[in-house]
Design a protein around this motif. Structure first.
Motif, PDB file in Angstrom:
ATOM      1  N   TYR A   2       1.284   4.961  -0.644  1.00  0.00           N
ATOM      2  CA  TYR A   2       0.491   3.892  -0.048  1.00  0.00           C
ATOM      3  C   TYR A   2       1.439   2.744   0.256  1.00  0.00           C
ATOM      4  O   TYR A   2       2.210   2.324  -0.615  1.00  0.00           O
ATOM      5  CB  TYR A   2      -0.608   3.452  -1.023  1.00  0.00           C
ATOM      6  CG  TYR A   2      -1.581   2.450  -0.456  1.00  0.00           C
ATOM      7  CD1 TYR A   2      -1.712   1.183  -1.008  1.00  0.00           C
ATOM      8  CD2 TYR A   2      -2.386   2.778   0.636  1.00  0.00           C
ATOM      9  CE1 TYR A   2      -2.602   0.268  -0.491  1.00  0.00           C
ATOM     10  CE2 TYR A   2      -3.281   1.866   1.159  1.00  0.00           C
ATOM     11  CZ  TYR A   2      -3.384   0.611   0.588  1.00  0.00           C
ATOM     12  OH  TYR A   2      -4.274  -0.284   1.109  1.00  0.00           O
ATOM     13  N   SER A   4      -1.809   4.948   4.308  1.00  0.00           N
ATOM     14  CA  SER A   4      -1.622   5.920   3.235  1.00  0.00           C
ATOM     15  C   SER A   4      -0.860   7.111   3.798  1.00  0.00           C
ATOM     16  O   SER A   4      -0.801   7.313   5.012  1.00  0.00           O
ATOM     17  CB  SER A   4      -2.959   6.371   2.655  1.00  0.00           C
ATOM     18  OG  SER A   4      -3.637   7.186   3.580  1.00  0.00           O
ATOM     19  N   LEU A  33      -1.551   5.687  -4.832  1.00  0.00           N
ATOM     20  CA  LEU A  33      -3.008   5.642  -4.807  1.00  0.00           C
ATOM     21  C   LEU A  33      -3.608   6.087  -6.128  1.00  0.00           C
ATOM     22  O   LEU A  33      -4.725   5.710  -6.459  1.00  0.00           O
ATOM     23  CB  LEU A  33      -3.543   6.495  -3.661  1.00  0.00           C
ATOM     24  CG  LEU A  33      -3.369   5.876  -2.270  1.00  0.00           C
ATOM     25  CD1 LEU A  33      -3.680   6.904  -1.190  1.00  0.00           C
ATOM     26  CD2 LEU A  33      -4.260   4.652  -2.102  1.00  0.00           C
ATOM     27  N   PRO A  76      -6.422   1.544  -3.189  1.00  0.00           N
ATOM     28  CA  PRO A  76      -6.015   0.672  -2.092  1.00  0.00           C
ATOM     29  C   PRO A  76      -6.619  -0.740  -2.140  1.00  0.00           C
ATOM     30  O   PRO A  76      -6.756  -1.376  -1.105  1.00  0.00           O
ATOM     31  CB  PRO A  76      -6.526   1.424  -0.870  1.00  0.00           C
ATOM     32  CG  PRO A  76      -7.790   2.063  -1.346  1.00  0.00           C
ATOM     33  CD  PRO A  76      -7.568   2.404  -2.787  1.00  0.00           C
TER      34      PRO A  76
END
Lengths: 113, 114
Positions: free
Chosen positions: A32, A51, A95, B100
């Motif tokens: 990421y 990603s 991630l 994220p």
């Protein structure tokens, strides 16, 4: 050892042209990636991320490209504007799990009118 | 929504002193991370706190410490200051501290050690 490298400390580009900022990473576990922009006397602001399942992500004038085999990513700004003049930081993480962001040293972009 | 706030914005100390910096995260964010930025070194991770617990720590000496309160506000402390501790100290908050999630940065505290 630097896991995230931005080899160009500075870059000058004419207004309206394309700015390309580069970033290399060494840790193959990173999946990421992010770009942050920083103006003087302010904290970094998030710009765009990608990603490892993608090789391109676009947001308006900003596009990030990821080349996993080369462990390389780049940020394209088209067209460049004087307000884009700032320091750009590349960052990497994972991630899965709770991995801190690892930042490069930054590239100072100057867009000349 | 108010952003991440850091106090004080500027600080001047002398060698050997100690300093405490404060960070208030965005409302609802439970993770707070601290970074040190020095000229030419980018942002170097100090530590991360989540729900009052230190969850990650960077490669800094024990003179650097921190804590997080039940309202997610965080403080970092540097004891026995050295000239090399002069830097911009940034804190960042995020919802859970895991990618994220986006980390949102405060404006930083500029520490000068004389």
């Amino acid at each position: 050892d630097q896991q995230v490298k931005q080899n160009s400390p500075s870059l000058s580009v004419q207004e309206g042209r394309i700015s390309i900022l580069n970033c290399d990473y060494t840790n193959s576990m990173f999946d990421y990636f992010l770009w942050y922009k920083k103006y003087p006397a302010e904290g970094p602001t998030f710009l765009i991320s990608i990603s490892s399942i993608k090789d391109k992500n676009e947001d308006g004038r900003f596009t990030v490209f990821l080349n996993k085999s080369a462990k390389h990513l780049s940020l394209h700004i088209v067209p460049s504007q004087p307000g884009d003049s700032a320091v750009y930081f590349c960052a990497a993480s994972r991630l899965s799990g709770n991995t801190p962001l690892v930042f490069g040293k930054g590239t100072r972009l100057s867009v000349i009118a | 929504k108010a952003g991440v706030t850091q106090t004080p914005r500027y600080l001047i100390k002398t060698r050997g002193q100690q300093v405490t910096l404060s960070c208030s995260p965005i409302s609802g964010h439970r993770s707070v991370s601290w970074y040190q930025q020095t000229p030419g070194q980018g942002l170097q991770f100090l530590f991360e706190y989540f729900s009052e617990t230190q969850r990650n720590k960077g490669n800094f000496p024990g003179r650097f410490s921190g804590r997080q309160f039940s309202n997610s506000r965080s403080e970092m402390n540097v004891s026995t200051l050295e000239l090399g501790d002069s830097a911009l100290y940034l804190c960042a908050s995020s919802l859970e501290g895991t990618a994220p999630d986006t980390q949102y940065f405060g404006p930083g505290t500029r520490l000068t050690v004389l």
